[in-house]
Motif scaffolding. Sequence first.
Motif, PDB file in Angstrom:
ATOM      1  N   ILE B 100       0.894  -1.081  -0.023  1.00  0.00           N
ATOM      2  CA  ILE B 100      -0.052  -0.041   0.018  1.00  0.00           C
ATOM      3  C   ILE B 100       0.866   1.167  -0.104  1.00  0.00           C
ATOM      4  CG2 ILE B 100      -1.639   1.344   1.557  1.00  0.00           C
ATOM      5  CD1 ILE B 100      -2.725  -1.271   2.072  1.00  0.00           C
ATOM      6  N   THR B 101       1.997   1.244   0.909  1.00  0.00           N
ATOM      7  CA  THR B 101       2.849   2.297   0.733  1.00  0.00           C
ATOM      8  C   THR B 101       3.519   2.677  -0.757  1.00  0.00           C
ATOM      9  OG1 THR B 101       3.716   1.793   3.013  1.00  0.00           O
ATOM     10  CG2 THR B 101       5.120   3.061   1.594  1.00  0.00           C
ATOM     11  N   GLY B 102       3.846   1.757  -1.325  1.00  0.00           N
ATOM     12  CA  GLY B 102       4.382   1.777  -2.554  1.00  0.00           C
ATOM     13  C   GLY B 102       3.218   2.110  -3.756  1.00  0.00           C
ATOM     14  N   ALA B 103       2.007   1.578  -3.472  1.00  0.00           N
ATOM     15  CA  ALA B 103       0.771   1.995  -4.503  1.00  0.00           C
ATOM     16  C   ALA B 103       0.332   3.358  -4.316  1.00  0.00           C
ATOM     17  CB  ALA B 103      -0.275   0.838  -4.497  1.00  0.00           C
ATOM     18  N   SER B 104       0.555   3.985  -3.069  1.00  0.00           N
ATOM     19  CA  SER B 104      -0.041   5.288  -2.705  1.00  0.00           C
ATOM     20  C   SER B 104       0.960   6.366  -3.606  1.00  0.00           C
ATOM     21  CB  SER B 104      -0.032   5.316  -1.386  1.00  0.00           C
ATOM     22  OG  SER B 104       1.174   5.702  -0.802  1.00  0.00           O
ATOM     23  N   GLN B 105       1.998   5.862  -3.762  1.00  0.00           N
ATOM     24  CA  GLN B 105       3.045   6.938  -4.283  1.00  0.00           C
ATOM     25  C   GLN B 105       2.787   6.797  -5.916  1.00  0.00           C
ATOM     26  OE1 GLN B 105       6.607   6.480  -2.548  1.00  0.00           O
ATOM     27  NE2 GLN B 105       5.733   6.225  -0.354  1.00  0.00           N
ATOM     28  N   ALA B 106       2.067   6.093  -6.550  1.00  0.00           N
ATOM     29  CA  ALA B 106       2.376   5.917  -8.105  1.00  0.00           C
ATOM     30  C   ALA B 106       1.118   6.401  -8.750  1.00  0.00           C
ATOM     31  CB  ALA B 106       2.083   4.406  -8.275  1.00  0.00           C
ATOM     32  N   GLU B 107       1.474   6.726 -10.021  1.00  0.00           N
ATOM     33  CA  GLU B 107       0.456   7.412 -10.911  1.00  0.00           C
ATOM     34  C   GLU B 107      -0.181   6.380 -11.538  1.00  0.00           C
ATOM     35  OE1 GLU B 107       2.445  11.406 -12.133  1.00  0.00           O
ATOM     36  OE2 GLU B 107       3.933   9.932 -11.948  1.00  0.00           O
ATOM     37  N   CYS B 108       0.288   5.260 -11.835  1.00  0.00           N
ATOM     38  CA  CYS B 108      -0.057   4.119 -12.739  1.00  0.00           C
ATOM     39  C   CYS B 108       0.368   2.843 -12.219  1.00  0.00           C
ATOM     40  CB  CYS B 108       0.042   4.399 -14.217  1.00  0.00           C
ATOM     41  SG  CYS B 108       1.697   4.301 -14.603  1.00  0.00           S
ATOM     42  N   ALA B 109      -0.171   1.754 -12.541  1.00  0.00           N
ATOM     43  CA  ALA B 109      -0.054   0.293 -11.975  1.00  0.00           C
ATOM     44  C   ALA B 109       0.180  -0.678 -13.098  1.00  0.00           C
ATOM     45  CB  ALA B 109      -0.778  -0.075 -11.216  1.00  0.00           C
ATOM     46  N   ILE B 110       1.191  -1.455 -13.202  1.00  0.00           N
ATOM     47  CA  ILE B 110       1.196  -2.783 -13.739  1.00  0.00           C
ATOM     48  C   ILE B 110       0.794  -3.980 -13.018  1.00  0.00           C
ATOM     49  CG2 ILE B 110       2.734  -4.234 -15.050  1.00  0.00           C
ATOM     50  CD1 ILE B 110       4.608  -2.026 -15.636  1.00  0.00           C
ATOM     51  N   LEU B 111      -0.211  -4.582 -13.438  1.00  0.00           N
ATOM     52  CA  LEU B 111      -0.750  -5.805 -12.701  1.00  0.00           C
ATOM     53  C   LEU B 111      -0.167  -7.015 -13.345  1.00  0.00           C
ATOM     54  CD1 LEU B 111      -2.573  -6.937 -10.496  1.00  0.00           C
ATOM     55  CD2 LEU B 111      -4.314  -6.821 -12.025  1.00  0.00           C
ATOM     56  N   ILE B 112       0.642  -7.629 -12.695  1.00  0.00           N
ATOM     57  CA  ILE B 112       1.449  -8.881 -13.450  1.00  0.00           C
ATOM     58  C   ILE B 112       0.467 -10.050 -12.953  1.00  0.00           C
ATOM     59  CG2 ILE B 112       3.048  -9.270 -11.517  1.00  0.00           C
ATOM     60  CD1 ILE B 112       5.115  -9.710 -13.795  1.00  0.00           C
ATOM     61  N   VAL B 113       0.267 -10.821 -13.940  1.00  0.00           N
ATOM     62  CA  VAL B 113      -0.444 -12.065 -13.463  1.00  0.00           C
ATOM     63  C   VAL B 113       0.464 -13.083 -14.299  1.00  0.00           C
ATOM     64  CG1 VAL B 113      -2.468 -13.561 -13.922  1.00  0.00           C
ATOM     65  CG2 VAL B 113      -2.602 -10.936 -13.703  1.00  0.00           C
ATOM     66  N   ASP B 114       0.495 -14.491 -13.751  1.00  0.00           N
ATOM     67  CA  ASP B 114       1.373 -15.484 -14.166  1.00  0.00           C
ATOM     68  C   ASP B 114       0.247 -16.085 -15.268  1.00  0.00           C
ATOM     69  OD1 ASP B 114       2.049 -18.299 -14.408  1.00  0.00           O
ATOM     70  OD2 ASP B 114       3.751 -17.822 -12.412  1.00  0.00           O
ATOM     71  N   ALA B 115       0.977 -16.621 -16.291  1.00  0.00           N
ATOM     72  CA  ALA B 115       0.195 -17.307 -17.500  1.00  0.00           C
ATOM     73  C   ALA B 115      -0.103 -18.689 -16.830  1.00  0.00           C
ATOM     74  CB  ALA B 115       1.157 -17.306 -18.675  1.00  0.00           C
ATOM     75  N   VAL B 116       0.596 -19.367 -16.169  1.00  0.00           N
ATOM     76  CA  VAL B 116       0.390 -20.656 -15.789  1.00  0.00           C
ATOM     77  C   VAL B 116      -0.699 -20.508 -14.578  1.00  0.00           C
ATOM     78  CG1 VAL B 116       1.197 -22.832 -14.716  1.00  0.00           C
ATOM     79  CG2 VAL B 116       2.707 -21.415 -16.414  1.00  0.00           C
ATOM     80  N   LEU B 147       6.454 -20.231 -20.259  1.00  0.00           N
ATOM     81  CA  LEU B 147       6.201 -21.774 -19.826  1.00  0.00           C
ATOM     82  C   LEU B 147       5.083 -22.180 -20.402  1.00  0.00           C
ATOM     83  CD1 LEU B 147       6.715 -20.834 -15.893  1.00  0.00           C
ATOM     84  CD2 LEU B 147       8.257 -21.977 -17.789  1.00  0.00           C
ATOM     85  N   VAL B 148       4.088 -21.594 -21.126  1.00  0.00           N
ATOM     86  CA  VAL B 148       2.914 -21.863 -21.513  1.00  0.00           C
ATOM     87  C   VAL B 148       3.237 -22.058 -23.353  1.00  0.00           C
ATOM     88  CG1 VAL B 148       1.280 -21.396 -19.782  1.00  0.00           C
ATOM     89  CG2 VAL B 148       1.650 -19.760 -21.751  1.00  0.00           C
ATOM     90  N   ASP B 149       4.263 -22.248 -23.691  1.00  0.00           N
ATOM     91  CA  ASP B 149       4.619 -22.565 -25.035  1.00  0.00           C
ATOM     92  C   ASP B 149       4.283 -21.100 -26.037  1.00  0.00           C
ATOM     93  OD1 ASP B 149       5.795 -24.467 -24.843  1.00  0.00           O
ATOM     94  OD2 ASP B 149       3.992 -26.085 -25.057  1.00  0.00           O
ATOM     95  N   PHE B 150       4.105 -19.928 -25.371  1.00  0.00           N
ATOM     96  CA  PHE B 150       3.737 -18.605 -26.084  1.00  0.00           C
ATOM     97  C   PHE B 150       2.249 -18.853 -26.594  1.00  0.00           C
ATOM     98  CE2 PHE B 150       8.383 -19.210 -26.125  1.00  0.00           C
ATOM     99  CZ  PHE B 150       8.726 -18.038 -25.316  1.00  0.00           C
TER     100      PHE B 150
END
Lengths: 266, 418
Positions: B100-116, B147-150
């Motif tokens: 939350i400390t990190g996110a409160s200082q940001a102007e935009c976000a990258i949400l990363i999700v594992d393909a597997v 990891l998912v053969d693209f």
Amino acid sequence: MRHLDELQSRSIYIIREAYKQFDNIAMLWSVGKDSTTVLWLCRKAFFGQIPFPILHIDTGYKFPQMYRFRDEYAKEWGLRMIIGKNEEAIKKGINPDKGKLECCNELKTNALKQTIKRYDFKALLLGIRRDEHGIRAKERFFSPRDEDFQWDYKDQPPELWDQYKSKQKDEQHIRVHPLLEWTEVDIWEYIKKEDIPITELYFAKNGKRYRSIGCTTCCSPVESTASTLDEIIQELKTTDVSERSGRSQDKESAYIMQKLRSLGYM
Amino acid sequence: MGDNKLKIVIVGHVDHGKSTLIGRLFYDTDSLPSDKIEEIRRRCEDLGREMEFAFLLDHLQEEREQGITIDTAQSFFKTDKRGYVIIDAPGHREFLKNMITGASQAECAILIVDAVDGVQEQTKRHAYILDMLGLKQVVVVINKMDLVDFNEKRFKEVKGLVEAFLDSINVKPSFFIPISAKRGDNVAKKGDTMSWYNGYTLLEALDTLNNQKSPVDKPLQFPVQDVYKIGDKRILVGRIENGRIKKGQQVVFLPSQKESIIKSIEVFMEDRIEAETGESIGITLKDPLFIERGEIICEKGYQPSRVDRFKANIFWMSQRPLDINERLTIRCATQEMSCTIDTIEKRVDSSSLETIERDADKLLFTEVGSVIIKTKKPIVIENFNEIKELGRFVLVRDKDTIAGGIVTHTSDLISENL
């Protein structure tokens, strides 16, 4: 707002916040470019009359140019100076040749511990930046240290929306970092914009200059022909060598910086 | 580089590849000094591992050994277009306050999700927190495509799941990008592994986003930070959160409702007659009013709410639960005041978003509460959607910040005794 104006404004806000929140505060001035920038920002924050003492930790091994610079501007800016020295360690003959870790720990860290204790400072303003060293990327603007100067990086207070840790437990002091968001280039561009006086060691002579300064014994200059502010800024925009590559305490052993820091190094 | 740096936070479930992605971004934009790369390479060798970019940010020894990010870390890189500040936020549930400390200082976000792995507990929780914090610019990257053969079909499956969840909390991502942070595919360069993908690389996508700036044409809000006596002047200092302030301007102080006229703008060694949003300045007044920290200087006719009860959503960051009977301190802008939680209308699980309980008397770690807060005296606040700077606050217990909150309602709750 322009980038440097925004940085300046946020830093002044943090400095004023620290002064408001803590009764007994001091600023740590190493006479290097970063802490001289903090000093400049403090002068601006308080309209030229800094209401707290300026602390210089003197190992006795600083460059002569640094002592001259310190004394000249302490006088010109009417600073209330406190010089902190670990006299006992100096008498014992602690020096870098006998071990750099011990030397740094005694002459810098312990000298600072003794001074904080003597004056009972509750908060210290420091000129560290996130881009200096990986470990500093994790610092907060207001960062508590316990009585042994330990930094509990695993359990740091949350810091949201300019609401900073303002109350410390009895045994703690808070380190305040107004330059945390600045980069090395930001510092030089700001020094140029504001015409801040800075020691001559940073400017190239005979093909070498210092990028980071400390003790004569543990700092080596980098190859450089940058002898003006513009040339330094230009050099930094193209270099691929890191800022503290000339500082031996960063390199000597793999985790020496982390060790020093957990012992309370600035 | 005149432009401001864009602050990006990278969030997502543990082990979905946040730190690796950041290392990759630095490496591919030549933002790493050569001696640092060498240092990381050497240390990976010492630990008997392959070169891992994650080590760059997971800088503390402990993190390196365990392979997890404990605290939020920040670093810098740049593209031809502009500079970026990257904030790495830890994925472990225990480190939520750091996220939350990190996110409160940001102007935009990258949400990363594992393909597997797909959408996991912290994927949802982090997305929900981004929304609460008012972060509207979101880029979703589906990582570990190697990891998912693209496989395009798998990308679409995961994208569908993420989209469905984000839609339910009203987050509309600007981009969905299939990447392999480990190999660098679709991060800075397209690569040749996913020819079926015709969209932007991550860097191209980031370059299209905007710096979030407070516009200067809004009504004035200037929270008083402190009062200095310099020579014979009484200078009120602070930072202008919105709007402009001018010499000669008529202003109102809230909550005291005093009024005066700006006599001078004070900036060290400068001669100024006005100042704008974001500037840390000082002012003096025509009238000798007694003003303290916490007063908000406003433009007459454009006054934010002055209330002692309001509705908010708060997220609880302390391992010790909230007890409805305890007294807390609220801090909003430069205001600080004693308060209590009057009602906990509902307790929400911040990952599943399910309501755990209505009309509750406690709130546990990581839960979000819809609450009514009662302050000891009137305080100056506004709905977060209207005035961000007066719509967000923290709650402090003893000496620690234990919750963050967003004001959702002010108007219909003013109690009669005001």
